[in-house]
Design an enzyme around this catalytic site. Structure first.
Site, short mmCIF file in Angstrom:
data_model
loop_
_atom_site.label_atom_id
_atom_site.label_comp_id
_atom_site.label_asym_id
_atom_site.label_seq_id
_atom_site.Cartn_x
_atom_site.Cartn_y
_atom_site.Cartn_z
N ASP A 33 23.52 9.32 -17.83
CA ASP A 33 23.59 7.97 -17.24
C ASP A 33 22.59 7.93 -16.09
O ASP A 33 21.84 8.89 -15.88
CB ASP A 33 25.04 7.71 -16.76
CG ASP A 33 25.41 6.23 -16.87
OD1 ASP A 33 24.62 5.39 -16.38
OD2 ASP A 33 26.48 5.93 -17.42
N THR A 74 21.06 19.42 -31.82
CA THR A 74 20.51 20.10 -33.00
C THR A 74 20.54 19.19 -34.24
O THR A 74 19.93 19.51 -35.24
CB THR A 74 21.27 21.41 -33.29
OG1 THR A 74 22.67 21.15 -33.17
CG2 THR A 74 20.87 22.50 -32.34
N ARG A 91 35.41 26.42 -35.92
CA ARG A 91 36.20 26.60 -37.13
C ARG A 91 36.42 28.04 -37.61
O ARG A 91 37.52 28.33 -38.11
CB ARG A 91 35.63 25.72 -38.25
CG ARG A 91 35.94 24.25 -37.99
CD ARG A 91 35.02 23.31 -38.74
NE ARG A 91 33.67 23.35 -38.21
CZ ARG A 91 32.66 22.63 -38.66
NH1 ARG A 91 32.86 21.80 -39.66
NH2 ARG A 91 31.46 22.73 -38.11
O1 C5P Z 1 33.33 24.69 -35.84
P1 C5P Z 1 31.99 25.03 -35.25
O2 C5P Z 1 31.84 26.50 -34.90
O3 C5P Z 1 30.84 24.53 -36.11
O4 C5P Z 1 31.96 24.23 -33.87
C1 C5P Z 1 30.85 24.24 -33.04
C2 C5P Z 1 31.11 23.45 -31.81
O5 C5P Z 1 29.89 23.36 -31.07
C3 C5P Z 1 31.54 22.00 -32.02
O6 C5P Z 1 32.39 21.63 -30.93
C4 C5P Z 1 30.25 21.23 -31.98
O7 C5P Z 1 30.42 19.90 -31.56
C5 C5P Z 1 29.48 22.02 -30.93
N1 C5P Z 1 28.03 21.88 -31.02
C6 C5P Z 1 27.30 22.21 -32.15
N2 C5P Z 1 25.93 22.05 -32.14
C7 C5P Z 1 25.33 21.58 -31.06
C8 C5P Z 1 26.04 21.26 -29.92
C9 C5P Z 1 27.42 21.42 -29.93
O8 C5P Z 1 27.85 22.66 -33.14
N3 C5P Z 1 24.02 21.47 -31.05
#
Ligand code: C5P
Length: 233
Positions: free
Chosen positions: A65, A119, A210
């Site tokens: 912001d 990403t 996960r």
């Molecule tokens: O379940 P998983 O290991 O894929 O979760 C990854 C976590 O990291 C989620 O909370 C997701 O929103 C976050 N995240 C991501 N990639 C990014 C930034 C954040 O996967 N570039």
């Protein structure tokens, strides 16, 4: 000092399911990340509940912001007693400076990191919003900006860690999602790295969702990953 490398993403829609998972984990083995979904559903009181159980929290609200608004939001987030908060580096230098200054004046002084480039943004997405640099160039540029504004580090892909570690120095905190143990499902992640490879490349902390939250035995999944990265239980 106990400094767990794994930050578990509590990606749940309500307190009941998030707490059910937290109760199966141990604060000496991991930290917890609370993002927009869970925080919107549960608010600061739920953070209190997690912290009372001994967990340190990464409050992942990615503020973006005008400088004053961001600084004020960071100040309030810091007052909640969380371990880490974040902002978008795309908010620019003035916003990053304001956030850093706001945190410096708080009693709690949580770590302040910046998201470089999401990403999910590929080259074509950048072009569409008028940015002609490559994602890698943008990430390096934004990480440098964050470092020059005195932030503690950035959230980045593990694929970018080696480059950022080289340019931003040994002390800069690199927080990396997109982590998958060798035999885990990729889910919707594409450019993944194993926990061990990410740490070897220079990651400071691994955000894992996960592979732990959806495991039949989440504590065992966490113990297995800690073993893989050589953390003694
Ligand atoms: O379940 P998983 O290991 O894929 O979760 C990854 C976590 O990291 C989620 O909370 C997701 O929103 C976050 N995240 C991501 N990639 C990014 C930034 C954040 O996967 N570039």
């Amino acid at each position: 000092m106990n400094d767990p490398k794994i930050i578990i993403a509590l990606d749940f829609p309500n307190a009941t399911s998030a707490l059910a998972l937290a109760e199966r984990l141990q604060p000496t083995l991991c930290r917890l990340k609370v993002g927009k979904e869970l925080f919107t559903a549960t608010g600061p009181a739920f953070l209190e509940q997690l912290m009372r159980r001994g967990f340190e929290i990464f409050l992942d609200l990615k503020f973006h912001d005008i400088p004053n608004t961001t600084a004020q939001a960071c100040k309030v987030a810091a007052s909640l007693g969380v371990w880490m908060i974040n902002v978008h580096a795309l908010g620019g230098r003035k916003m990053l400076d304001a956030a850093r200054e706001a945190i410096a004046r708080t009693e709690q002084q949580p770590k302040l990191v910046a998201v470089t480039l999401l990403t999910s943004m590929a080259q074509a997405d950048l072009a569409e919003i008028g940015i002609n640099a490559t994602p890698a160039d943008m990430v390096l540029r934004l990480a440098t900006l964050a470092r020059n504004s005195g932030l503690d580090g950035v959230v980045c892909s593990a694929q970018e860690v080696a480059l950022l570690r080289k340019h931003c120095g040994a002390e800069f905190c690199l927080v990396t999602p997109g982590i998958r143990p060798a035999h885990a499902s990729l889910d919707d992640q594409s450019r993944v790295m194993t926990p061990q490879a990410a740490l070897q490349a220079g990651s400071s902390y691994l955000v894992i969702g996960r592979p732990i939250t959806q495991a039949v035995d989440p504590l065992q999944a966490l113990l297995d990953i800690n073993k893989e990265i050589g953390v003694l239980q």
